[in-house]
Design a protein around this motif. Sequence first.
Motif, PDB file in Angstrom:
ATOM      1  N   LEU A  85       3.866  -3.791   1.477  1.00  0.00           N
ATOM      2  CA  LEU A  85       3.659  -2.948   0.313  1.00  0.00           C
ATOM      3  C   LEU A  85       2.988  -3.712  -0.819  1.00  0.00           C
ATOM      4  O   LEU A  85       3.239  -4.898  -1.029  1.00  0.00           O
ATOM      5  CB  LEU A  85       4.990  -2.359  -0.142  1.00  0.00           C
ATOM      6  N   SER A  90       2.860   2.225  -5.381  1.00  0.00           N
ATOM      7  CA  SER A  90       3.861   2.885  -6.213  1.00  0.00           C
ATOM      8  C   SER A  90       3.465   4.319  -6.525  1.00  0.00           C
ATOM      9  O   SER A  90       2.347   4.584  -6.968  1.00  0.00           O
ATOM     10  CB  SER A  90       4.066   2.111  -7.514  1.00  0.00           C
ATOM     11  N   VAL A 123       6.715  -0.580  -6.307  1.00  0.00           N
ATOM     12  CA  VAL A 123       6.459  -1.911  -5.765  1.00  0.00           C
ATOM     13  C   VAL A 123       6.145  -2.831  -6.936  1.00  0.00           C
ATOM     14  O   VAL A 123       5.122  -2.698  -7.594  1.00  0.00           O
ATOM     15  CB  VAL A 123       5.297  -1.897  -4.763  1.00  0.00           C
TER      16      VAL A 123
END
Length: 125
Positions: A85, A90, A123
């Motif tokens: 990620l 996000s 993230v």
Amino acid sequence: QVQLVESGGGLVQPGGSLRLSCAASGFLLDYGVGWLRQAPGKEREGVACMSSSGGSTNYADSVKGRFTISRDNAKNTVQLQMNHLIPATSAVYYCAAEYLGGCPRHIAMQPFGYWGAGTQVTVSS
């Protein structure tokens, strides 16, 4: 009528993994399913989809090789495994479904009729 509930979102560090799950109140058999996301100030974009037959899957170019969509028709669930990620990942992630739905190359073009409320993925270090 199908109700979808997402789970599995949260805060993860860059390079980490998350597994999103979507539980349906009814049968998902014969439903095309997808995951879409929307970040603040941006349009909703398709992330991954799987056709009702399960024979076709597509991914956004930005997630290919890192994300995997799967489904368990016996449990009426859909998963999105997200690896490696990055902060740009996000967003609020939505599970969606459509009876006899397909899985077009441009995922957001699929007219999904059923949507979950979304789960936040952040993230950040």
